[in-house]
Motif scaffolding. Structure first.
Motif, PDB file in Angstrom:
ATOM      1  N   ARG A 110      -0.953  -9.859 -50.354  1.00 52.80           N
ATOM      2  CA  ARG A 110      -1.372 -10.570 -51.552  1.00 52.80           C
ATOM      3  C   ARG A 110      -2.892 -10.718 -51.597  1.00 52.80           C
ATOM      4  NH1 ARG A 110       1.215 -16.130 -52.055  1.00 52.80           N
ATOM      5  NH2 ARG A 110       1.701 -15.879 -49.856  1.00 52.80           N
ATOM      6  N   ASN A 111      -3.539 -10.546 -50.438  1.00 55.52           N
ATOM      7  CA  ASN A 111      -4.994 -10.709 -50.423  1.00 55.52           C
ATOM      8  C   ASN A 111      -5.712  -9.599 -51.192  1.00 55.52           C
ATOM      9  OD1 ASN A 111      -4.368 -12.898 -48.895  1.00 55.52           O
ATOM     10  ND2 ASN A 111      -5.099 -12.049 -46.952  1.00 55.52           N
ATOM     11  N   VAL A 114      -4.428  -9.869 -55.028  1.00 53.35           N
ATOM     12  CA  VAL A 114      -5.051 -10.845 -55.922  1.00 53.35           C
ATOM     13  C   VAL A 114      -6.498 -10.462 -56.229  1.00 53.35           C
ATOM     14  CG1 VAL A 114      -5.894 -12.536 -54.207  1.00 53.35           C
ATOM     15  CG2 VAL A 114      -5.231 -13.308 -56.476  1.00 53.35           C
ATOM     16  N   TYR A 318      -9.918 -13.817 -46.050  1.00 46.06           N
ATOM     17  CA  TYR A 318      -9.346 -14.660 -47.102  1.00 46.06           C
ATOM     18  C   TYR A 318      -9.053 -16.066 -46.587  1.00 46.06           C
ATOM     19  CZ  TYR A 318      -6.103 -16.413 -50.635  1.00 46.06           C
ATOM     20  OH  TYR A 318      -5.493 -17.172 -51.595  1.00 46.06           O
ATOM     21  N   LYS A 320      -7.300 -19.827 -48.394  1.00 49.04           N
ATOM     22  CA  LYS A 320      -6.608 -20.279 -49.603  1.00 49.04           C
ATOM     23  C   LYS A 320      -7.547 -20.981 -50.569  1.00 49.04           C
ATOM     24  CE  LYS A 320      -2.593 -20.160 -51.729  1.00 49.04           C
ATOM     25  NZ  LYS A 320      -1.292 -20.212 -51.063  1.00 49.04           N
ATOM     26  N   LYS A 326      -9.697 -19.116 -59.932  1.00 47.98           N
ATOM     27  CA  LYS A 326      -9.217 -18.622 -61.233  1.00 47.98           C
ATOM     28  C   LYS A 326      -9.416 -19.590 -62.393  1.00 47.98           C
ATOM     29  CE  LYS A 326      -6.087 -16.014 -58.623  1.00 47.98           C
ATOM     30  NZ  LYS A 326      -6.546 -16.843 -57.485  1.00 47.98           N
TER      31      LYS A 326
HETATM   32  N1  ARG Z   1      -2.177 -17.161 -55.073  1.00 49.50           N
HETATM   33  C1  ARG Z   1      -3.095 -16.652 -54.103  1.00 49.50           C
HETATM   34  C2  ARG Z   1      -4.532 -16.705 -54.630  1.00 49.50           C
HETATM   35  O1  ARG Z   1      -4.685 -16.857 -55.783  1.00 49.50           O
HETATM   36  C3  ARG Z   1      -2.742 -15.244 -53.762  1.00 49.50           C
HETATM   37  C4  ARG Z   1      -3.192 -14.808 -52.408  1.00 49.50           C
HETATM   38  C5  ARG Z   1      -2.385 -15.482 -51.376  1.00 49.50           C
HETATM   39  N2  ARG Z   1      -2.666 -14.973 -50.073  1.00 49.50           N
HETATM   40  C6  ARG Z   1      -2.330 -15.637 -48.985  1.00 49.50           C
HETATM   41  N3  ARG Z   1      -2.665 -15.138 -47.856  1.00 49.50           N
HETATM   42  N4  ARG Z   1      -1.689 -16.775 -49.049  1.00 49.50           N
HETATM   43  O2  ARG Z   1      -5.490 -16.634 -53.904  1.00 49.50           O
END
Ligand code: ARG
Length: 459
Positions: A110-111, A114, A318, A320, A326
Protein backbone atom coordinates in the motif's frame (compact mmCIF):
# COMPACT_ATOMS: atom_id res chain seq x y z
CA UNK A 1 -12.66 -10.43 14.19
CA UNK A 2 -9.23 -9.51 12.90
CA UNK A 3 -8.58 -7.65 9.65
CA UNK A 4 -8.83 -9.83 6.52
CA UNK A 5 -5.99 -7.99 4.78
CA UNK A 6 -3.37 -7.99 7.52
CA UNK A 7 -4.91 -9.83 10.48
CA UNK A 8 -2.90 -13.08 10.24
CA UNK A 9 -0.91 -12.39 13.38
CA UNK A 10 -3.80 -10.80 15.28
CA UNK A 11 -6.13 -12.59 17.67
CA UNK A 12 -8.46 -9.63 18.26
CA UNK A 13 -9.86 -6.89 16.09
CA UNK A 14 -9.19 -3.18 16.64
CA UNK A 15 -10.91 -1.06 19.25
CA UNK A 16 -13.56 1.25 17.81
CA UNK A 17 -11.38 4.25 18.65
CA UNK A 18 -8.44 2.62 16.89
CA UNK A 19 -10.59 2.10 13.85
CA UNK A 20 -11.77 5.70 13.95
CA UNK A 21 -8.28 7.21 14.13
CA UNK A 22 -6.86 4.77 11.60
CA UNK A 23 -9.44 4.82 8.83
CA UNK A 24 -8.98 7.16 5.89
CA UNK A 25 -11.78 5.90 3.66
CA UNK A 26 -14.02 8.90 4.35
CA UNK A 27 -11.63 11.07 2.41
CA UNK A 28 -9.33 8.83 0.37
CA UNK A 29 -12.31 7.43 -1.52
CA UNK A 30 -11.59 10.41 -3.75
CA UNK A 31 -8.61 8.40 -5.01
CA UNK A 32 -10.82 5.55 -6.31
CA UNK A 33 -10.29 6.03 -10.02
CA UNK A 34 -6.54 6.57 -9.59
CA UNK A 35 -6.34 3.49 -7.39
CA UNK A 36 -8.07 1.37 -10.00
CA UNK A 37 -5.95 2.77 -12.83
CA UNK A 38 -2.82 1.90 -10.84
CA UNK A 39 -4.08 -1.62 -10.14
CA UNK A 40 -4.95 -2.21 -13.78
CA UNK A 41 -1.48 -1.14 -14.87
CA UNK A 42 0.09 -3.33 -12.19
CA UNK A 43 -1.98 -6.41 -13.11
CA UNK A 44 -1.23 -6.05 -16.84
CA UNK A 45 2.48 -5.80 -16.03
CA UNK A 46 2.40 -8.83 -13.72
CA UNK A 47 0.78 -10.86 -16.53
CA UNK A 48 3.27 -9.74 -19.14
CA UNK A 49 6.11 -10.69 -16.81
CA UNK A 50 4.60 -14.15 -16.23
CA UNK A 51 3.95 -13.41 -12.54
CA UNK A 52 0.18 -13.67 -13.04
CA UNK A 53 -1.63 -15.98 -15.46
CA UNK A 54 -3.48 -14.29 -18.31
CA UNK A 55 -6.73 -15.74 -16.96
CA UNK A 56 -6.22 -14.15 -13.54
CA UNK A 57 -5.11 -10.87 -15.11
CA UNK A 58 -8.21 -10.80 -17.28
CA UNK A 59 -10.48 -11.52 -14.30
CA UNK A 60 -8.78 -8.74 -12.33
CA UNK A 61 -9.11 -6.32 -15.21
CA UNK A 62 -12.82 -7.02 -15.67
CA UNK A 63 -13.46 -7.02 -11.93
CA UNK A 64 -11.74 -3.67 -11.44
CA UNK A 65 -13.88 -2.15 -14.17
CA UNK A 66 -16.98 -3.42 -12.39
CA UNK A 67 -15.78 -1.92 -9.10
CA UNK A 68 -15.10 1.40 -10.82
CA UNK A 69 -18.54 1.57 -12.35
CA UNK A 70 -20.13 0.67 -9.00
CA UNK A 71 -18.24 3.55 -7.40
CA UNK A 72 -19.11 5.95 -10.20
CA UNK A 73 -22.79 5.04 -9.98
CA UNK A 74 -22.75 5.51 -6.21
CA UNK A 75 -23.58 1.86 -5.65
CA UNK A 76 -20.43 1.00 -3.74
CA UNK A 77 -20.59 0.53 0.04
CA UNK A 78 -17.43 1.92 1.62
CA UNK A 79 -16.40 0.24 4.85
CA UNK A 80 -14.50 1.90 7.68
CA UNK A 81 -13.35 -1.51 8.90
CA UNK A 82 -11.48 -1.82 5.60
CA UNK A 83 -9.56 1.37 6.47
CA UNK A 84 -8.81 2.91 3.12
CA UNK A 85 -9.62 3.00 -0.57
CA UNK A 86 -6.98 0.40 -1.42
CA UNK A 87 -8.45 -2.30 0.82
CA UNK A 88 -12.04 -1.36 0.02
CA UNK A 89 -11.41 -1.86 -3.68
CA UNK A 90 -9.46 -5.09 -3.23
CA UNK A 91 -12.04 -6.54 -0.89
CA UNK A 92 -14.89 -5.81 -3.29
CA UNK A 93 -12.80 -7.25 -6.12
CA UNK A 94 -12.53 -10.47 -4.13
CA UNK A 95 -16.31 -10.62 -3.72
CA UNK A 96 -16.68 -10.26 -7.48
CA UNK A 97 -13.87 -12.45 -8.89
CA UNK A 98 -12.84 -14.62 -5.96
CA UNK A 99 -9.35 -15.88 -5.24
CA UNK A 100 -7.55 -14.20 -8.15
CA UNK A 101 -8.11 -10.87 -6.38
CA UNK A 102 -5.61 -11.96 -3.75
CA UNK A 103 -2.86 -12.18 -6.39
CA UNK A 104 -3.14 -8.51 -7.40
CA UNK A 105 -1.07 -7.36 -4.43
CA UNK A 106 1.96 -9.42 -5.51
CA UNK A 107 5.10 -7.26 -5.70
CA UNK A 108 3.24 -4.26 -4.36
CA UNK A 109 2.51 -2.59 -1.04
CA UNK A 110 0.00 0.00 0.00
CA UNK A 111 3.00 2.29 0.42
CA UNK A 112 3.89 2.47 -3.27
CA UNK A 113 0.19 2.15 -4.12
CA UNK A 114 -0.87 5.22 -2.16
CA UNK A 115 2.10 7.25 -3.40
CA UNK A 116 1.12 6.37 -6.97
CA UNK A 117 -2.60 7.10 -6.49
CA UNK A 118 -1.94 10.41 -4.79
CA UNK A 119 0.57 11.51 -7.40
CA UNK A 120 -1.93 10.78 -10.15
CA UNK A 121 -4.54 12.81 -8.28
CA UNK A 122 -2.21 15.76 -7.66
CA UNK A 123 -1.11 15.65 -11.30
CA UNK A 124 -4.73 16.08 -12.41
CA UNK A 125 -5.11 19.03 -10.05
CA UNK A 126 -1.98 20.65 -11.43
CA UNK A 127 -3.52 20.35 -14.89
CA UNK A 128 -6.79 21.80 -13.60
CA UNK A 129 -4.98 24.70 -11.93
CA UNK A 130 -3.13 25.45 -15.16
CA UNK A 131 -6.36 25.56 -17.18
CA UNK A 132 -8.05 27.64 -14.49
CA UNK A 133 -5.17 30.10 -14.61
CA UNK A 134 -5.30 30.21 -18.38
CA UNK A 135 -8.99 31.12 -18.31
CA UNK A 136 -8.29 33.87 -15.78
CA UNK A 137 -5.41 35.22 -17.85
CA UNK A 138 -7.63 35.34 -20.93
CA UNK A 139 -10.26 37.31 -18.98
CA UNK A 140 -7.60 39.76 -17.79
CA UNK A 141 -6.25 40.20 -21.31
CA UNK A 142 -9.77 40.97 -22.57
CA UNK A 143 -10.06 43.71 -19.92
CA UNK A 144 -6.59 45.00 -20.80
CA UNK A 145 -7.45 45.20 -24.49
CA UNK A 146 -10.61 47.16 -23.75
CA UNK A 147 -8.78 49.68 -21.62
CA UNK A 148 -5.22 49.75 -22.92
CA UNK A 149 -5.35 53.56 -22.78
CA UNK A 150 -7.83 54.24 -19.98
CA UNK A 151 -5.96 56.29 -17.40
CA UNK A 152 -6.14 55.46 -13.72
CA UNK A 153 -4.05 56.31 -10.68
CA UNK A 154 -1.11 54.08 -9.96
CA UNK A 155 -0.42 53.73 -6.26
CA UNK A 156 2.45 53.15 -3.91
CA UNK A 157 1.59 52.92 -0.21
CA UNK A 158 -1.99 53.16 -1.54
CA UNK A 159 -1.22 56.87 -2.07
CA UNK A 160 -1.52 58.34 -5.55
CA UNK A 161 1.85 57.90 -7.25
CA UNK A 162 1.75 58.29 -11.03
CA UNK A 163 -0.94 57.78 -13.66
CA UNK A 164 -0.97 54.34 -15.23
CA UNK A 165 -3.29 52.64 -17.69
CA UNK A 166 -6.03 50.17 -16.85
CA UNK A 167 -4.48 47.77 -19.34
CA UNK A 168 -1.13 48.04 -17.60
CA UNK A 169 -2.71 47.21 -14.25
CA UNK A 170 -4.58 44.19 -15.68
CA UNK A 171 -1.44 42.95 -17.39
CA UNK A 172 0.51 43.18 -14.15
CA UNK A 173 -1.74 40.40 -12.85
CA UNK A 174 -1.29 38.47 -16.08
CA UNK A 175 2.44 38.34 -15.31
CA UNK A 176 1.77 37.09 -11.77
CA UNK A 177 -0.71 34.42 -12.84
CA UNK A 178 1.63 33.53 -15.70
CA UNK A 179 4.39 32.79 -13.18
CA UNK A 180 1.92 30.71 -11.18
CA UNK A 181 1.19 28.70 -14.30
CA UNK A 182 4.87 28.15 -14.90
CA UNK A 183 5.38 27.09 -11.27
CA UNK A 184 2.66 24.44 -11.62
CA UNK A 185 4.25 23.31 -14.88
CA UNK A 186 7.67 22.98 -13.23
CA UNK A 187 6.18 20.98 -10.37
CA UNK A 188 4.47 18.68 -12.86
CA UNK A 189 7.70 17.96 -14.72
CA UNK A 190 9.56 17.20 -11.49
CA UNK A 191 6.88 15.01 -9.92
CA UNK A 192 6.10 12.88 -12.97
CA UNK A 193 7.94 9.71 -11.90
CA UNK A 194 6.17 6.50 -10.96
CA UNK A 195 6.57 5.13 -7.42
CA UNK A 196 4.74 1.91 -8.38
CA UNK A 197 6.88 -1.19 -7.86
CA UNK A 198 8.86 0.33 -5.00
CA UNK A 199 6.76 -2.02 -2.86
CA UNK A 200 6.91 -1.47 0.90
CA UNK A 201 10.27 0.32 0.82
CA UNK A 202 12.99 -2.00 -0.50
CA UNK A 203 11.72 -2.94 -3.93
CA UNK A 204 10.82 -6.54 -4.74
CA UNK A 205 12.41 -9.81 -5.82
CA UNK A 206 9.68 -10.46 -8.39
CA UNK A 207 10.81 -9.75 -11.96
CA UNK A 208 8.55 -6.71 -12.41
CA UNK A 209 8.82 -4.09 -15.15
CA UNK A 210 8.52 -0.67 -13.58
CA UNK A 211 9.06 1.07 -16.88
CA UNK A 212 5.94 -0.59 -18.24
CA UNK A 213 3.68 0.56 -15.41
CA UNK A 214 5.25 4.02 -15.45
CA UNK A 215 4.43 4.38 -19.12
CA UNK A 216 0.91 2.99 -18.75
CA UNK A 217 0.14 5.63 -16.12
CA UNK A 218 1.59 8.51 -18.12
CA UNK A 219 4.71 8.93 -15.98
CA UNK A 220 7.98 9.87 -17.66
CA UNK A 221 9.97 7.15 -15.84
CA UNK A 222 9.98 5.13 -12.63
CA UNK A 223 11.41 6.76 -9.49
CA UNK A 224 15.08 5.95 -9.01
CA UNK A 225 15.08 4.94 -5.32
CA UNK A 226 12.40 2.81 -3.69
CA UNK A 227 13.00 4.22 -0.19
CA UNK A 228 12.61 7.76 -1.44
CA UNK A 229 9.60 6.84 -3.58
CA UNK A 230 7.43 5.70 -0.67
CA UNK A 231 8.67 8.41 1.71
CA UNK A 232 8.33 11.35 -0.67
CA UNK A 233 5.52 13.89 -0.51
CA UNK A 234 7.44 16.71 -2.21
CA UNK A 235 4.97 16.60 -5.09
CA UNK A 236 2.10 17.43 -2.72
CA UNK A 237 4.15 20.15 -1.03
CA UNK A 238 5.13 21.69 -4.35
CA UNK A 239 1.50 21.69 -5.35
CA UNK A 240 0.57 23.37 -2.06
CA UNK A 241 3.32 25.95 -2.23
CA UNK A 242 2.51 26.82 -5.83
CA UNK A 243 -1.15 26.98 -4.82
CA UNK A 244 -0.26 29.25 -1.87
CA UNK A 245 1.59 31.73 -4.05
CA UNK A 246 -1.26 31.68 -6.56
CA UNK A 247 -3.81 32.21 -3.76
CA UNK A 248 -1.70 35.10 -2.48
CA UNK A 249 -1.92 36.75 -5.92
CA UNK A 250 -5.67 36.12 -6.02
CA UNK A 251 -5.95 37.65 -2.57
CA UNK A 252 -4.13 40.83 -3.58
CA UNK A 253 -6.33 41.31 -6.61
CA UNK A 254 -9.45 40.51 -4.57
CA UNK A 255 -8.44 43.20 -2.09
CA UNK A 256 -8.13 45.72 -4.91
CA UNK A 257 -11.58 44.77 -6.19
CA UNK A 258 -13.04 45.27 -2.72
CA UNK A 259 -11.48 48.73 -2.55
CA UNK A 260 -12.27 49.64 -6.14
CA UNK A 261 -15.94 48.70 -5.87
CA UNK A 262 -16.47 50.81 -2.72
CA UNK A 263 -18.55 54.00 -2.85
CA UNK A 264 -15.42 55.95 -1.93
CA UNK A 265 -13.44 54.74 -4.97
CA UNK A 266 -16.07 53.74 -7.55
CA UNK A 267 -13.39 52.50 -9.96
CA UNK A 268 -15.38 49.42 -10.97
CA UNK A 269 -18.88 48.01 -10.83
CA UNK A 270 -19.04 44.31 -10.09
CA UNK A 271 -21.81 42.36 -11.76
CA UNK A 272 -24.92 41.26 -9.92
CA UNK A 273 -23.90 37.68 -10.69
CA UNK A 274 -20.84 38.04 -8.49
CA UNK A 275 -22.22 40.22 -5.70
CA UNK A 276 -24.61 39.75 -2.79
CA UNK A 277 -27.05 41.94 -0.89
CA UNK A 278 -27.68 42.70 2.75
CA UNK A 279 -30.70 41.38 4.63
CA UNK A 280 -31.10 44.68 6.49
CA UNK A 281 -29.58 47.44 4.35
CA UNK A 282 -31.50 47.57 1.07
CA UNK A 283 -28.92 49.68 -0.76
CA UNK A 284 -26.04 47.24 -0.27
CA UNK A 285 -24.21 45.40 -2.99
CA UNK A 286 -21.36 43.51 -1.42
CA UNK A 287 -18.25 42.07 -3.07
CA UNK A 288 -18.52 38.75 -1.21
CA UNK A 289 -16.83 36.71 -3.92
CA UNK A 290 -13.80 38.98 -3.77
CA UNK A 291 -13.75 38.81 0.02
CA UNK A 292 -13.92 35.02 0.04
CA UNK A 293 -11.18 34.79 -2.57
CA UNK A 294 -9.14 37.15 -0.40
CA UNK A 295 -9.61 34.74 2.50
CA UNK A 296 -8.87 31.46 0.69
CA UNK A 297 -5.14 31.95 1.13
CA UNK A 298 -5.78 31.19 4.82
CA UNK A 299 -6.72 27.57 4.32
CA UNK A 300 -4.47 27.00 1.32
CA UNK A 301 -1.34 28.28 3.01
CA UNK A 302 -2.56 26.54 6.16
CA UNK A 303 -2.54 23.23 4.28
CA UNK A 304 0.99 23.92 3.11
CA UNK A 305 2.17 24.58 6.67
CA UNK A 306 0.24 21.58 7.99
CA UNK A 307 1.75 19.10 5.55
CA UNK A 308 5.23 20.55 5.88
CA UNK A 309 4.88 20.08 9.64
CA UNK A 310 3.63 16.50 9.23
CA UNK A 311 6.61 15.62 7.04
CA UNK A 312 9.38 17.29 9.03
CA UNK A 313 11.29 14.86 11.18
CA UNK A 314 9.74 11.70 9.69
CA UNK A 315 12.35 8.97 9.49
CA UNK A 316 12.48 6.97 6.24
CA UNK A 317 10.48 5.41 4.82
CA UNK A 318 6.68 5.36 5.18
CA UNK A 319 5.00 6.33 8.44
CA UNK A 320 1.27 6.51 9.02
CA UNK A 321 1.66 10.23 9.66
CA UNK A 322 1.69 10.54 5.89
CA UNK A 323 -1.97 9.56 5.69
CA UNK A 324 -2.61 13.12 6.95
CA UNK A 325 -1.45 14.45 3.58
CA UNK A 326 -4.68 13.97 1.69
CA UNK A 327 -7.33 16.10 3.40
CA UNK A 328 -5.03 19.12 3.32
CA UNK A 329 -4.34 18.76 -0.37
CA UNK A 330 -7.98 17.97 -1.22
CA UNK A 331 -9.20 21.04 0.62
CA UNK A 332 -6.54 23.31 -0.84
CA UNK A 333 -7.17 22.07 -4.38
CA UNK A 334 -10.96 22.40 -4.13
CA UNK A 335 -10.69 25.93 -2.83
CA UNK A 336 -8.03 27.02 -5.27
CA UNK A 337 -10.14 25.87 -8.24
CA UNK A 338 -13.18 27.62 -6.81
CA UNK A 339 -11.25 30.84 -6.21
CA UNK A 340 -9.80 30.78 -9.73
CA UNK A 341 -13.23 30.24 -11.28
CA UNK A 342 -14.85 32.95 -9.15
CA UNK A 343 -12.10 35.44 -9.98
CA UNK A 344 -12.42 34.65 -13.68
CA UNK A 345 -16.16 35.29 -13.50
CA UNK A 346 -15.73 38.55 -11.62
CA UNK A 347 -13.05 39.84 -13.97
CA UNK A 348 -15.04 38.97 -17.10
CA UNK A 349 -18.16 40.66 -15.74
CA UNK A 350 -16.76 43.79 -14.11
CA UNK A 351 -17.15 47.21 -15.72
CA UNK A 352 -14.57 49.90 -15.24
CA UNK A 353 -15.86 53.37 -14.49
CA UNK A 354 -13.62 55.13 -16.99
CA UNK A 355 -14.53 58.70 -15.97
CA UNK A 356 -13.90 58.06 -12.30
CA UNK A 357 -10.61 56.36 -13.06
CA UNK A 358 -9.48 59.36 -15.05
CA UNK A 359 -10.62 61.89 -12.46
CA UNK A 360 -8.84 59.96 -9.72
CA UNK A 361 -5.72 59.77 -11.87
CA UNK A 362 -5.69 63.55 -12.31
CA UNK A 363 -5.99 64.30 -8.62
CA UNK A 364 -3.37 63.99 -5.92
CA UNK A 365 -0.61 65.73 -7.93
CA UNK A 366 -0.06 62.52 -9.88
CA UNK A 367 1.97 64.26 -12.60
CA UNK A 368 4.48 65.84 -10.21
CA UNK A 369 7.19 63.45 -11.42
CA UNK A 370 6.47 64.52 -15.00
CA UNK A 371 6.98 68.13 -13.96
CA UNK A 372 10.30 67.32 -12.29
CA UNK A 373 11.41 65.35 -15.37
CA UNK A 374 10.44 68.35 -17.54
CA UNK A 375 12.66 70.66 -15.45
CA UNK A 376 15.56 68.25 -15.96
CA UNK A 377 14.96 67.94 -19.70
CA UNK A 378 13.94 71.49 -20.64
CA UNK A 379 15.59 73.69 -18.00
CA UNK A 380 18.72 71.64 -17.40
CA UNK A 381 18.18 71.35 -13.63
CA UNK A 382 19.83 68.47 -11.75
CA UNK A 383 17.07 65.98 -10.79
CA UNK A 384 17.47 66.70 -7.07
CA UNK A 385 16.89 70.43 -7.64
CA UNK A 386 13.98 69.71 -9.98
CA UNK A 387 12.48 67.49 -7.27
CA UNK A 388 12.77 70.36 -4.78
CA UNK A 389 11.23 72.96 -7.11
CA UNK A 390 8.35 70.61 -7.91
CA UNK A 391 7.82 69.97 -4.21
CA UNK A 392 7.46 73.71 -3.67
CA UNK A 393 4.91 73.92 -6.51
CA UNK A 394 2.93 71.03 -5.01
CA UNK A 395 2.92 72.82 -1.64
CA UNK A 396 1.69 76.02 -3.35
CA UNK A 397 -1.10 74.16 -5.18
CA UNK A 398 -2.08 72.30 -2.03
CA UNK A 399 -2.29 75.57 -0.09
CA UNK A 400 -4.53 77.05 -2.80
CA UNK A 401 -6.62 73.88 -2.96
CA UNK A 402 -5.96 73.31 -6.69
CA UNK A 403 -4.13 70.77 -8.85
CA UNK A 404 -0.79 71.40 -10.54
CA UNK A 405 -2.18 72.34 -14.00
CA UNK A 406 -4.34 75.00 -12.31
CA UNK A 407 -1.33 77.08 -11.23
CA UNK A 408 -0.71 80.08 -13.50
CA UNK A 409 2.58 80.50 -15.36
CA UNK A 410 3.41 83.50 -13.15
CA UNK A 411 2.85 81.44 -10.05
CA UNK A 412 5.13 78.73 -11.46
CA UNK A 413 7.78 81.26 -12.42
CA UNK A 414 7.75 82.71 -8.91
CA UNK A 415 9.20 79.35 -7.80
CA UNK A 416 11.58 78.90 -10.73
CA UNK A 417 12.26 81.40 -13.52
CA UNK A 418 13.12 78.73 -16.09
CA UNK A 419 9.56 77.37 -16.29
CA UNK A 420 7.77 78.12 -19.57
CA UNK A 421 4.33 77.54 -21.10
CA UNK A 422 5.52 74.17 -22.44
CA UNK A 423 5.32 72.69 -18.94
CA UNK A 424 1.53 72.38 -19.17
CA UNK A 425 1.90 69.70 -21.83
CA UNK A 426 3.39 67.24 -19.37
CA UNK A 427 0.84 67.89 -16.65
CA UNK A 428 -2.04 65.99 -18.30
CA UNK A 429 -2.51 62.38 -17.34
CA UNK A 430 -2.80 61.31 -20.98
CA UNK A 431 0.58 62.80 -21.85
CA UNK A 432 2.03 61.39 -18.67
CA UNK A 433 1.16 57.78 -19.51
CA UNK A 434 1.96 58.25 -23.19
CA UNK A 435 5.49 59.33 -22.23
CA UNK A 436 6.27 56.16 -20.26
CA UNK A 437 7.49 54.26 -23.30
CA UNK A 438 10.32 52.29 -21.70
CA UNK A 439 10.02 48.52 -22.21
CA UNK A 440 7.32 47.27 -19.85
CA UNK A 441 6.18 50.81 -19.08
CA UNK A 442 2.60 52.06 -18.87
CA UNK A 443 2.40 53.77 -22.30
CA UNK A 444 -0.54 52.26 -24.24
CA UNK A 445 1.86 51.16 -26.98
CA UNK A 446 3.90 49.16 -24.46
CA UNK A 447 0.75 47.66 -22.94
CA UNK A 448 -0.45 46.59 -26.38
CA UNK A 449 2.93 45.01 -27.07
CA UNK A 450 2.68 43.08 -23.82
CA UNK A 451 -0.82 41.92 -24.72
CA UNK A 452 0.43 40.78 -28.13
CA UNK A 453 3.26 38.77 -26.54
CA UNK A 454 0.80 37.00 -24.24
CA UNK A 455 -1.62 36.24 -27.02
CA UNK A 456 1.22 34.59 -28.88
CA UNK A 457 2.15 32.52 -25.81
CA UNK A 458 -1.44 31.38 -25.32
CA UNK A 459 -2.02 30.73 -29.01
N1 ARG B 1 -4.25 4.79 3.94
C1 ARG B 1 -2.82 4.82 3.91
C2 ARG B 1 -2.31 6.23 3.60
O1 ARG B 1 -3.08 7.00 3.15
C3 ARG B 1 -2.31 3.87 2.88
C4 ARG B 1 -0.93 3.36 3.13
C5 ARG B 1 -0.94 2.44 4.28
N2 ARG B 1 0.32 1.80 4.46
C6 ARG B 1 0.65 1.22 5.59
N3 ARG B 1 1.82 0.72 5.69
N4 ARG B 1 -0.19 1.15 6.59
O2 ARG B 1 -1.18 6.58 3.83
Amino acid sequence: KSNAMWGGRFAAGPDAIMEAINASIDFDKRLASQDIAGSRAHAAMLAKQGILTDTDAEAIREGLLTVLSEIERGEFTFSTALEDIHMNVESRLKEIIGEAAGRLHTARSRNDQVATDFKLWVRDQIDAAISGLEALIRALIAQAEKGADWVMPGFTHLQTAQPVTWGHHMMAYVEMFGRDMSRFNDARVRMNESPLGSAALAGTGFPIDRHMTAEALGFDRPTANSLDAVADRDFALEFLSSASICAMHLSRFAEELVIWSSAQFRFVALSDRFSTGSSIMPQKKNPDAAELIRAKIGRIFGANVALMTVMKGLPLAYSKDMQEDKEQVFDAADNLMLALAAMTGMVSDMTANVDNLRAAAASGFSTATDLADWLVREAGLPFRDAHHVTGALVAMAEKKGVDLPDLSLDEMKSVNEAITEGVYDVLTVENSVASRTSYGGTAPAQVRAQIARWKEVLG
